[in-house]
Design a protein around this motif. Structure first.
Motif, PDB file in Angstrom:
ATOM      1  N   LEU A  57       0.828  -1.203   0.000  1.00 50.38           N
ATOM      2  CA  LEU A  57       0.000   0.000   0.000  1.00 50.38           C
ATOM      3  C   LEU A  57       0.864   1.255   0.000  1.00 50.38           C
ATOM      4  O   LEU A  57       0.572   2.226  -0.710  1.00 50.38           O
ATOM      5  CB  LEU A  57      -0.939   0.001   1.209  1.00 50.38           C
ATOM      6  CG  LEU A  57      -1.799   1.260   1.398  1.00 50.38           C
ATOM      7  CD1 LEU A  57      -2.655   1.538   0.163  1.00 50.38           C
ATOM      8  CD2 LEU A  57      -2.675   1.134   2.640  1.00 50.38           C
ATOM      9  N   ALA A  58       1.937   1.253   0.787  1.00 47.74           N
ATOM     10  CA  ALA A  58       2.834   2.411   0.810  1.00 47.74           C
ATOM     11  C   ALA A  58       3.405   2.684  -0.581  1.00 47.74           C
ATOM     12  O   ALA A  58       3.513   3.840  -1.015  1.00 47.74           O
ATOM     13  CB  ALA A  58       3.963   2.179   1.813  1.00 47.74           C
ATOM     14  N   ASP A  63      -6.534  -7.785  -1.115  1.00 48.01           N
ATOM     15  CA  ASP A  63      -5.502  -6.870  -0.631  1.00 48.01           C
ATOM     16  C   ASP A  63      -4.549  -6.554  -1.772  1.00 48.01           C
ATOM     17  O   ASP A  63      -4.451  -7.295  -2.759  1.00 48.01           O
ATOM     18  CB  ASP A  63      -4.733  -7.499   0.537  1.00 48.01           C
ATOM     19  CG  ASP A  63      -4.084  -6.452   1.433  1.00 48.01           C
ATOM     20  OD1 ASP A  63      -4.109  -5.252   1.076  1.00 48.01           O
ATOM     21  OD2 ASP A  63      -3.562  -6.833   2.499  1.00 48.01           O
ATOM     22  N   TYR A  64      -3.825  -5.460  -1.640  1.00 47.76           N
ATOM     23  CA  TYR A  64      -2.813  -5.126  -2.641  1.00 47.76           C
ATOM     24  C   TYR A  64      -1.788  -6.254  -2.724  1.00 47.76           C
ATOM     25  O   TYR A  64      -1.359  -6.805  -1.714  1.00 47.76           O
ATOM     26  CB  TYR A  64      -2.111  -3.817  -2.275  1.00 47.76           C
ATOM     27  CG  TYR A  64      -2.909  -2.589  -2.625  1.00 47.76           C
ATOM     28  CD1 TYR A  64      -3.038  -2.180  -3.950  1.00 47.76           C
ATOM     29  CD2 TYR A  64      -3.534  -1.833  -1.637  1.00 47.76           C
ATOM     30  CE1 TYR A  64      -3.771  -1.044  -4.281  1.00 47.76           C
ATOM     31  CE2 TYR A  64      -4.264  -0.697  -1.955  1.00 47.76           C
ATOM     32  CZ  TYR A  64      -4.378  -0.310  -3.282  1.00 47.76           C
ATOM     33  OH  TYR A  64      -5.104   0.808  -3.609  1.00 47.76           O
ATOM     34  N   GLY A  65      -1.432  -6.617  -3.943  1.00 51.24           N
ATOM     35  CA  GLY A  65      -0.430  -7.655  -4.145  1.00 51.24           C
ATOM     36  C   GLY A  65      -0.959  -9.067  -4.016  1.00 51.24           C
ATOM     37  O   GLY A  65      -0.185 -10.022  -4.024  1.00 51.24           O
ATOM     38  N   ALA A  85      -8.771  -0.896   2.349  1.00 49.79           N
ATOM     39  CA  ALA A  85      -7.466  -0.734   1.701  1.00 49.79           C
ATOM     40  C   ALA A  85      -7.583  -0.078   0.327  1.00 49.79           C
ATOM     41  O   ALA A  85      -6.800   0.816  -0.020  1.00 49.79           O
ATOM     42  CB  ALA A  85      -6.782  -2.098   1.582  1.00 49.79           C
ATOM     43  N   LYS A  86      -8.568  -0.492  -0.457  1.00 47.89           N
ATOM     44  CA  LYS A  86      -8.697   0.034  -1.813  1.00 47.89           C
ATOM     45  C   LYS A  86      -9.337   1.426  -1.858  1.00 47.89           C
ATOM     46  O   LYS A  86      -9.562   1.971  -2.939  1.00 47.89           O
ATOM     47  CB  LYS A  86      -9.506  -0.953  -2.668  1.00 47.89           C
ATOM     48  CG  LYS A  86      -8.800  -2.304  -2.874  1.00 47.89           C
ATOM     49  CD  LYS A  86      -7.497  -2.157  -3.645  1.00 47.89           C
ATOM     50  CE  LYS A  86      -6.698  -3.449  -3.750  1.00 47.89           C
ATOM     51  NZ  LYS A  86      -7.285  -4.466  -4.609  1.00 47.89           N
ATOM     52  N   ARG A  87      -9.612   1.986  -0.690  1.00 49.31           N
ATOM     53  CA  ARG A  87     -10.140   3.353  -0.628  1.00 49.31           C
ATOM     54  C   ARG A  87      -9.173   4.308   0.078  1.00 49.31           C
ATOM     55  O   ARG A  87      -9.489   5.483   0.265  1.00 49.31           O
ATOM     56  CB  ARG A  87     -11.491   3.368   0.102  1.00 49.31           C
ATOM     57  CG  ARG A  87     -12.574   2.541  -0.577  1.00 49.31           C
ATOM     58  CD  ARG A  87     -12.970   3.118  -1.930  1.00 49.31           C
ATOM     59  NE  ARG A  87     -14.064   2.362  -2.533  1.00 49.31           N
ATOM     60  CZ  ARG A  87     -13.902   1.366  -3.395  1.00 49.31           C
ATOM     61  NH1 ARG A  87     -12.662   0.991  -3.758  1.00 49.31           N
ATOM     62  NH2 ARG A  87     -14.943   0.738  -3.900  1.00 49.31           N
ATOM     63  N   VAL A  88      -8.017   3.812   0.481  1.00 51.32           N
ATOM     64  CA  VAL A  88      -7.063   4.655   1.208  1.00 51.32           C
ATOM     65  C   VAL A  88      -6.600   5.829   0.349  1.00 51.32           C
ATOM     66  O   VAL A  88      -6.577   6.985   0.803  1.00 51.32           O
ATOM     67  CB  VAL A  88      -5.856   3.816   1.693  1.00 51.32           C
ATOM     68  CG1 VAL A  88      -4.710   4.724   2.133  1.00 51.32           C
ATOM     69  CG2 VAL A  88      -6.272   2.903   2.841  1.00 51.32           C
ATOM     70  N   ILE A  89      -6.227   5.568  -0.894  1.00 56.08           N
ATOM     71  CA  ILE A  89      -5.732   6.655  -1.750  1.00 56.08           C
ATOM     72  C   ILE A  89      -6.820   7.697  -2.004  1.00 56.08           C
ATOM     73  O   ILE A  89      -6.565   8.907  -1.837  1.00 56.08           O
ATOM     74  CB  ILE A  89      -5.147   6.090  -3.057  1.00 56.08           C
ATOM     75  CG1 ILE A  89      -3.872   5.293  -2.746  1.00 56.08           C
ATOM     76  CG2 ILE A  89      -4.844   7.218  -4.046  1.00 56.08           C
ATOM     77  CD1 ILE A  89      -3.263   4.592  -3.948  1.00 56.08           C
TER      78      ILE A  89
END
Length: 602
Positions: free
Chosen positions: A435-436, A584-586, A516-520
Motif C-alpha cells: 500500500l505504501a 488486498d494489494y499484491g 485498503a482500496k479506498r485509502v488513496i
C-alpha cells in the motif's frame, strides 16, 4: 573539520571506526541450529537464542528467518553495501529492506544459511547481534547529525559509544522487553520523545565555560498503546550520559512487568508508576551508579573529526544538459548543510526496498560523490548521501537515473513509510508494504511531491496495531485490520490524524476505518478539504494540527467534520459489484486475517 578540494580520495576514503562483529558467533549459531534440528534444543529456548542474534521469525514458517543487520547511528560504508548486495542475491530474495530503526533486513533466509550471512557480515565489521530480542536494540542517530544548521554539536560519536558499550553487555541481555535509544541533532529532525531514551545535544554555560550535554526524554514509545516521553531534567552533562542510561536500564530491569508481555515495555512502567515517582527513582539510582561504578566504566567517545575530502573526478561531467526532473528532485530530496557548498542527498526508496544491484550501486555512488566516504540511513526508510558538493549534484542525479534511484519526493509526504506487512511478518493483517508503494506511485504521478503545502506532512502505514511503521506520529497514519460485509472479508485500516514527532510531539487521533482500496481516494479527499479551507501560510500538517487541537475556525472544525465528509467514500460495495475491493494489494486470493506467533516479546 578539514575540507580539501584538491587531494584525491582513495578508493574507500573512510573506514569504519568500530568493528561490531565477532566471527565466533557465526559458528555458535550454526552449531545451535544443528542441535535444534536434532531435537536437542527446545523451541522456546532456540527462539530466544535466534532473536538475540538478530534472526527474526518469518511468516507462517520455521524454516526461514529474517536477518536484521544493525547499522549503529545509521552509518554504512561502501564495502558493507557491496557485502549486503552479495548476501541479498546469494541467500535472500535479491533485495533488502531498510527499516525505520536504521537496520537493513534480509528476508526469507533459509535458517541453515543464517550463520553464513553472519560470517560475511563479520568480514566487513557488521553484526545482527541484539537487533531483536529483549535487549538494547540498534542505537539510532539522526542522519543530519553533524551537518544540521540547528544542532549544538554532533551527537553521532555519543550514539556510537552508547551502542558499543551496551552491545553484548551482560546488563542488557535479559531485559523485560526491548530497549531503544534515539540520538538526534535538533528538535526537528528526530523522534526523541517516542522511545525509551531520547537525547538532543545541548550546550550550557557553566562557571564561564561551555559544557556539552543533553536534553534526555524517557518513557516514550509507540505500539498498541503509545505514550509521549518526559524530559528528565533541564540539562544532563555529558559525563552523566552513561550513568543516566545505566540507571534507567536498572530500574526497568528490576521493575518492568515480566509476566504480562503486552505491558512490559518501559513506557507502561512509567505510566503506571507516574512520571514524578519514576523521575525521582532515576535520579536516585543515577547517584548510586555514579558512586559505585568503576572508574574504568565510561563511554569511549571518539570525537576525532572525519576527514572530508571531495572525491577526485577523472573527467569533467558538468558540460552536459541538465536531465529532466532534476529541479524537482533537488527541491524534494536534498538539504543544504551547515558546511558551505555541501548538501545532504536523500535517496528515495519504495517502502524501504532496495535491490541487490542498487545496493552495489550505492557503494560506487559513495566513492564517487560523498566527501565523507560513507552513507547514513534515516528514520523514514531512506539513505542519506552527505557531503555532496553542489557542483556534483547534476552528475549524481544522472547516475541515480541510471540505477533507478532518482525518485523525487524523498523528504515529502510522497514517500510514505510502510512496514513489511503480510509480505513476511507473523503479526500483520494487511499488506501495508505494498500500500505504501501504491500511494507513493500515485502521488508522484500527480506531482504532489512538488506541492509546498504537503512537504512537511507524513504518511505512515503499519500492517497491525503494533506501530512498526510509526503510524501514531504521522500526519495521516494507518494500521491494518479486517472488515466484513456479510460473509465476505476485506482488508481495512484504522486511520489516525494529527500525529507529529517534533518539539510538539502529538499522538494521532482516531478518525475512521478505511478499506485498503479506498485509502488513496480518502487521502486525496483530505488534501482537497485542506486546499478549500486553508489559511495563508498553512501546510496540511499545520491545518490538521489546529483541527485536532480544537482551534480551527473553517468549515472543517473537528475530526468529526472530516469523518462526515469521508464516510461516503468508505462504504463497502458488494463483492459482485466490485470483487477487487475484497482483495488486498499484491494478492489475487480472497482476503482473510491470518496471523502467527509474534516474536516481539519472545
Amino acid at each position: 573539520m578539514s575540507i580539501s578540494k584538491l587531494s584525491p580520495s582513495p578508493v574507500d576514503s573512510a573506514k569504519p571506526k568500530i568493528n561490531w562483529a565477532r566471527v565466533d558467533e557465526a559458528d555458535n549459531f550454526a552449531n545451535t541450529v544443528k542441535l535444534y534440528r536434532q531435537g536437542k534444543y527446545d523451541e522456546d529456548s532456540f527462539r530466544r537464542f535466534r532473536l538475540q542474534h538478530g534472526a527474526y521469525g518469518t511468516r507462517m514458517t520455521s524454516d526461514y528467518a529474517m536477518v536484521r543487520v544493525k547499522l549503529p547511528a545509521g552509518e554504512i560504508y561502501p564495502k558493507q553495501f557491496e557485502t549486503l548486495s552479495r548476501l541479498s542475491e546469494q541467500y535472500s530474495i535479491g533485495s533488502a529492506h531498510f527499516s525505520t530503526r536504521e537496520n537493513i533486513q534480509l528476508h526469507w533466509v533459509v535458517l541453515e544459511d543464517v550463520s553464513e550471512i553472519f560470517r560475511s557480515l563479520a568480514e566487513v565489521g557488521l553484526t545482527s547481534r541484539e537487533a531483536c530480542g529483549n535487549s538494547v536494540r540498534n542505537v539510532m542517530c539522526s542522519p543530519l547529525s553533524g551537518v544540521c544548521s540547528d544542532e549544538k554539536f554532533d551527537s553521532t560519536p555519543y550514539a556510537l559509544a552508547t551502542a558499543k558499550f551496551f552491545l553484548r553487555n551482560p546488563m542488557a541481555q535479559s531485559l523485560p522487553r526491548k530497549f531503544k535509544f534515539n540520538f538526534t541533532c535538533c528538535e526537528k529532525h528526530g523522534m526523541v520523545r517516542m522511545v525509551d531514551v531520547g537525547l538532543i545535544p545541548e550546550i550550557q554555560q557553566i562557571n564561564g565555560s561551555e559544557q556539552k550535554g543533553f536534553k534526555i526524554f524517557l518513557g516514550g514509545g509507540l505500539g498498541n498503546r503509545s505514550f509521549v516521553g518526559h524530559q528528565l531534567e533541564d540539562f544532563t552533562p555529558e559525563e552523566d550520559l552513561l550513568y543516566t542510561s545505566i540507571a534507567v536500564m536498572r530500574i526497568f530491569d528490576r521493575l518492568g512487568d515480566r509476566k504480562n508481555l503486552a505491558r512490559n515495555r518501559m513506557r507502561y512502567l512509567v505510566n503506571d508508576m507516574g512520571w514524578e515517582k519514576f523521575q525521582n527513582l532515576v535520579l536516585k539510582e543515577r547517584a548510586i551508579v555514579r558512586a559505585t561504578q568503576s572508574v574504568v566504566t565510561k563511554l569511549k567517545v571518539d570525537t576525532t573529526p572525519d576527514n572530508i575530502t571531495r572525491p577526485l573526478k577523472i573527467s569533467d561531467e558538468s558540460g552536459g544538459p541538465v536531465p529532466d526532473g532534476y529541479a524537482r528532485w533537488l527541491k524534494t530530496n536534498t538539504i543544504k548543510q551547515k558546511q558551505s557548498d555541501y548538501r545532504s542527498v536523500f535517496i528515495t526508496l519504495e517502502a524501504g526496498d532496495i535491490t541487490s544491484n542498487q545496493l552495489n550501486s550505492m557503494a560506487n555512488l559513495i566513492r564517487e560523490f560523498s566527501s565523507e566516504g560513507k552513507a547514513r540511513t534515516g528514520f523514514v526508510q531512506n539513505v542519506a548521501l552527505r557531503y555532496v558538493h553542489e557542483d556534483d549534484l547534476v552528475p549524481l542525479y544522472s547516475k541515480l537515473l541510471e540505477t533507478g534511484l532518482a525518485k523525487s519526493g524523498g523528504l515529502t509526504m510522497s514517500a510514505p513509510v510502510g512496514c513489511s506487512g503480510t509480505t513476511s511478518c507473523n503479526l500483520a493483517l494487511t499488506n501495508s508494504h505494498r500500500l505504501a508503494k501504491e500511494i507513493q506511485r500515485k502521488f508522484l504521478e500527480l506531482k504532489l511531491d512538488d506541492d509546498d503545502d504537503l512537504t512537511d506532512s507524513s504518511i505512515k502505514i503499519s500492517g497491525c496495531p503494533n506501530s512498526c511503521a510509526q503510524h501514531g506520529i504521522a500526519t495521516i497514519g494507518f494500521f491494518g485490520g479486517g472488515g466484513r460485509l456479510g460473509k465476505d472479508m476485506y482488508p481495512n485500516y484504522q486511520m489516525l490524524l494529527g500525529g507529529r514527532f517534533d518539539a510538539d510531539t502529538t499522538l494521532g487521533q482516531t478518525c475512521l476505518r478505511v478499506p485498503a482500496k479506498r485509502v488513496i481516494p480518502v487521502i486525496l479527499k483530505i488534501i482537497e478539504m485542506f486546499k478549500e479551507n486553508k489559511k495563508s501560510g498553512d501546510t496540511l500538517k499545520s491545518w490538521i494540527h489546529r483541527i485536532v487541537n480544537d482551534s480551527e475556525d473553517s468549515n472543517i472544525k473537528s475530526i468529526g467534520d472530516i469523518k462526515k465528509v469521508l464516510e461516503p467514500l468508505v462504504v463497502p460495495p458488494s463483492k459482485d459489484d466490485d470483487p477487487d475491493f475484497y482483495l488486498d494489494y499484491g494478492s489475487d486470493t480472497s482476503y482473510h486475517t491470518k496471523t502467527g506467533k509474534g516474536e516481539c516479546a519472545a
